[in-house]
Motif scaffolding. Structure first.
Motif, PDB file in Angstrom:
ATOM      1  N   GLY A   1       0.829  -1.201   0.000  1.00 37.17           N
ATOM      2  CA  GLY A   1       0.000   0.000   0.000  1.00 37.17           C
ATOM      3  C   GLY A   1       0.857   1.241   0.000  1.00 37.17           C
ATOM      4  N   SER A   2       0.250   2.340   0.383  1.00 40.82           N
ATOM      5  CA  SER A   2       0.933   3.623   0.336  1.00 40.82           C
ATOM      6  C   SER A   2       1.947   3.743   1.480  1.00 40.82           C
ATOM      7  CB  SER A   2      -0.119   4.720   0.441  1.00 40.82           C
ATOM      8  OG  SER A   2       0.499   5.925   0.757  1.00 40.82           O
ATOM      9  N   ALA A   3       3.081   4.370   1.189  1.00 42.57           N
ATOM     10  CA  ALA A   3       4.108   4.545   2.224  1.00 42.57           C
ATOM     11  C   ALA A   3       3.786   5.708   3.150  1.00 42.57           C
ATOM     12  CB  ALA A   3       5.468   4.767   1.586  1.00 42.57           C
ATOM     13  N   THR A   4       2.896   6.592   2.704  1.00 40.86           N
ATOM     14  CA  THR A   4       2.510   7.714   3.560  1.00 40.86           C
ATOM     15  C   THR A   4       0.987   7.750   3.645  1.00 40.86           C
ATOM     16  OG1 THR A   4       2.539   9.117   1.625  1.00 40.86           O
ATOM     17  CG2 THR A   4       4.496   9.179   3.016  1.00 40.86           C
TER      18      THR A   4
END
Lengths: 551, 314
Positions: free
Chosen positions: A294-297
């Motif tokens: 998924g998204s890192a942030t």
């Protein structure tokens, strides 16, 4: 080398496939120990509810003419959609036939629910909590847990079915035969068995207990809805539903027969094989669908407790909204077919007083009412999320930031309130749009949405009770289920099962104005909203004062 | 204010269990304070009271000059917490969890976040359910250290980390100390606390039994030495800093203060050493030796036999 660690009895099992089942007996004893209260409660509750309905029929409809009235009423399409066709229309409507006709399907749905919930509780829920890993690392075959759960749950369903058979068979009520009682009870038991095996399949597909039981319950909803359409339209669609098969034994009629039960046995066997095959393909704890990155942030939406609550609950709320809209659409689309059917039995019009309401209005009241009770389920699930976040220790790091107890609880509460309101309105919309198209009358849409919207305060009372329990007696949170269960069994189905009208007043669902058949009354809605608010405030105050529970 | 944490006479019971029994804990601002005790001694309960997650039955607790129960939200902006057993949201990635916790606290330093993720070798794109225990721990540590706070509260933060990552952790704690951050570090491993902490409190059965600077706790950091020697032990026994000396059949066992280790080893090396084992005392040994504790669970009062055989058995 592993033989050295095996129990003596296990060693006698031939090598190879047998290893997969080692320890099944131990697991069965463990599950029975864990559910030593739950299982007897299910069994006795089902037996008492069913037998109680039979004896209330005997008291309330002593004369054949009383029962003929009920038989005519049961020909109403709304009733056909709900409880199924009268499978012996030419025979005298005895207490036994009436009981088989009106109650079988509904009790069957409850057996199916029991099968799904108990099975998931002992398999996926255990795996998700990581306890299965602990257990499976000891001497336990790969299939032992699933096998043990199937034996326990199917055994529970069959014992409950047997007890129902015996108590119904021994009642001596007119029209009840021992053979019919066994068909009735075993049909119910096998419905429980089939849906336990459905859950065995869905448990392999997703990693989450909630997802697995949701999928299995969606199958149950589809099985119920499909046969409604088939029964009202009098076509083959009914035969797509295992619920209908069991009912085709036609208990207490002259031509009752046992062969449809074989269909259920075969289906259960097929599903067990499918579940076994799927289970071979996956790892412990994993589902068949591999996890994605998924998204890192975090997106800007994820910067408040509410953002987190929405993120955690959105897929569940969306699934319920879509499910209710589709379920509603099934019944909405039957509105004109039902109308036609009603015309054919116009004699009913004189006999059955509608108090000025049109037939279509009664249809709307009836099925939006079912959606209203169902919408309380996601509402309570959303509040239960507070508890599971707390006990899993995921609330602790959030509450150690600049987020107060109240604000954190209010975030999930907002999802519960807004989500359940959205779910019922969207469900009403699904029903209404299908009715509008089917009946070529756009007015049905507005009527349906309004009929759905007046359920919001009653659903919020369920949210309020859940929050109050969560804040004040968190261990008893499960008691909140009393509202939808009571609403379904007593308010929605109470008339069929001979429950006294005064019992309706105990439930918030008993006070919802029956739009569009009745006028809109604001007072009960306001009172329920106030009750909900008081319960919520009490729960939040209690939560602020109590210790956070953690592992 | 110079006192970061001030706890006096706090009592907390859960039903029949008395988890904290008049606990006192005092941490000055800017110091790294080790909170040392065996499992179940009450470390996590104390921390949860400091975080306002539990309410003390009686006693006074003050945190950064405020009341941890009443001023929780206000105080939590100024501190970060790493729980001992981290459970992440299964469908949120590690990166999302770090950002979320940082933002809920009032923001985090993006540069330090990047550096921490790099040094801890953490993949922030994985979903919470796919992380190992050590990686879940890293997520919580990164989330805490990436914020600019006055106080770090860490409950056994390195349980599950490998030694390499533990070193990285120690570097960042040293960095935080240089910036004047106060750290409360709970642990049941004496060696870890020794490396990082200025002061230590030892908790046992819900009470702090000893508290002070590392220097004052010197007796706790004695190294236990076991050696096989071919010559007579001679002067070793009477050397400064050597304690609990025992000798039989060419084997000597003794404890020596850290400051006298050098001299003792020199002396020992003259005696024809055939084998040598040296280890710091474990917490369990300390508890046995200094507080007459029993190994295992509470009630059985066989202090003496255990006290005699326990350390010797090593």
């Amino acid at each position: 080398m592993s033989t050295a660690t095996m129990t003596p009895e296990a060693r006698t099992i031939p090598a190879g496939r047998g290893h997969a089942f080692v320890g099944t007996g131990t697991m069965i004893r463990f599950m029975l120990r864990r559910d030593r209260i739950r299982i007897p409660v299910w069994i006795l509750g089902l037996t008492a509810y069913t037998t109680g309905a039979l004896s209330s029929y005997e008291q309330n409809y002593p004369e054949a003419s009383d029962r003929e009235t009920i038989a005519d009423m049961a020909d109403l399409p709304a009733m056909v959609a709900m409880v199924g066709n009268n499978y012996a229309p030419d025979e005298p409507y005895t207490h036994g036939l009436m009981f088989g006709h009106v109650t079988f399907l509904i009790v069957g749905v409850i057996f199916a629910l029991m099968g799904v919930l108990l099975f998931i509780r002992h398999t996926r829920a255990e795996e998700e909590a990581g306890r299965a890993e602990l257990i499976r690392s000891s001497v336990l075959g790969r299939h032992a847990q699933t096998t043990a759960a199937l034996i326990v749950v199917c055994g529970t369903a069959l014992v409950a079915g047997l007890l129902v058979s015996m108590s119904v068979g021994a009642s001596g009520v007119d029209g009840v035969t021992m053979g019919g009682a066994y068909l009735y009870g075993m049909g119910l038991g096998l419905i429980g068995v089939v849906f336990a095996t459905v859950a065995a399949v869905t448990a392999q597909i997703t990693e989450y207990a909630r997802g697995a039981s949701g999928m299995a319950l969606a199958v149950l909803g589809a099985a119920y809805a499909v046969r409604s359409v088939g029964d009202v339209g009098e076509n083959f669609l009914s035969w797509l539903s295992p619920l209908h098969w069991a009912r085709e034994t036609r208990p207490f009629s002259d031509d009752q027969r046992a062969w449809p039960l074989l269909l259920l046995v075969v289906l259960a066997a097929v599903l067990i094989v499918v579940a076994g095959r799927l289970s071979d393909k996956r790892d412990v704890g994993a589902g068949l669908r591999p996890p994605r990155l998924g998204s890192a942030t975090a997106s800007p939406l994820l910067s408040s407790p509410l953002g987190l609550a929405v993120r955690l609950q959105r897929s569940s709320v969306i699934a319920w909204a879509v499910g209710l809209a589709v379920f509603g659409a099934f019944y909405g689309a039957l509105i004109s077919a039902a109308d036609e059917m009603f015309d054919q039995i116009s004699a009913l019009e004189d006999m059955w007083a509608f108090e000025g309401a049109s037939f279509a209005d009664r249809w709307i009241v009836s099925f939006i009412g079912m959606l209203g009770v169902l919408a309380a389920v996601p509402a309570i699930l959303a509040v239960q999320r507070l508890r599971s976040e707390e006990t899993a220790g995921r609330a602790e790091p959030v509450l150690a930031t600049a987020v107060s107890q109240t604000r954190w609880a209010a975030s999930h509460l907002t999802v519960a309130l807004a989500g359940s309101a959205g779910v019922i309105v969207i469900g009403g919309f699904g029903f209404g749009i299908a009715a509008a198209i089917d009946g070529r009358d756009i007015g049905y849409l507005g009527d349906s949405v309004a009929a759905a919207a007046v359920f919001i305060p009653a659903i919020w009372v369920a949210v309020g009770l859940a929050v109050a329990l969560y804040g004040l007696v968190p261990r008893a949170l499960g008691l909140a289920w009393i509202i939808p269960v009571y609403g379904f069994l007593v308010v929605y189905l109470g008339d069929l099962f001979g429950v006294d009208q005064s019992a309706h007043n105990l439930s918030p669902f008993g006070h919802v104005p029956e739009l569009p058949a009745e006028d809109l009354e604001i007072a009960p809605l306001l009172i329920m909203a106030v009750i909900a608010a008081v319960l919520i405030l009490a729960g939040l105050a209690g939560f602020r004062r109590r210790d956070l529970h953690s592992t | 204010m110079t006192t970061a944490i001030d706890v006096t006479g706090v009592v907390k019971t859960f039903g029949q269990t008395r988890a904290l029994n008049g606990l006192n804990l005092h941490v000055e601002q800017g110091e790294i304070h080790g909170f040392l005790g065996p499992n179940g001694a009450g470390k996590s309960t104390t921390i949860r009271i400091l975080l306002g997650l539990l309410k003390a039955d009686s006693g006074e607790a003050s945190l950064l000059g405020g009341d941890p129960w009443r001023d929780a939200v206000h105080l939590h902006r100024r501190l970060a917490y790493v729980p001992g057993d981290v459970d992440l949201w299964p469908n949120l990635t590690g990166g999302e969890a770090i950002d979320l916790l940082g933002r809920l606290r009032g923001g985090l330093d993006p540069d330090r976040r990047r550096r921490l993720i790099e040094r801890f070798d953490l993949d922030p794109t994985k979903k919470g359910r796919t992380y190992s225990k050590g990686n879940r721990q890293k997520v919580a540590i990164v989330a805490a250290l990436a914020s600019n706070v006055e106080l770090l509260i860490m409950d056994e933060p390195t349980a599950g980390l490998d030694p390499l990552m533990e070193t990285v952790f120690q570097d960042f704690i040293a960095e935080a100390k240089a910036e004047g951050t106060t750290v409360l570090l709970s642990s049941h491993i004496l060696a870890q606390v020794e490396k990082l902490c200025d002061t230590i409190s030892i908790i046992r059965q819900g009470e702090v039994v000893q508290s002070g600077s590392l220097e004052e706790m010197r007796h706790l950091t004695r190294t236990t030495v076991q050696a096989e020697i071919s010559e007579a032990a001679g002067a070793l026994e009477s050397m400064d800093g050597v304690h609990d000396f025992r000798q039989e059949d060419g084997r000597v066992t003794f404890a020596v203060d850290g400051s006298h280790l050098d001299g003792a080893v020199r002396q020992l090396s003259q005696l024809g050493v055939r084998s040598l084992v040296a280890h710091p005392p474990t917490l369990e040994e300390l508890m046995l030796r200094h507080y007459g504790d029993e190994l295992g669970n509470g009630e059985s009062a066989h202090v003496d036999p255990h006290g005699a055989t326990g350390p010797g058995a090593n």
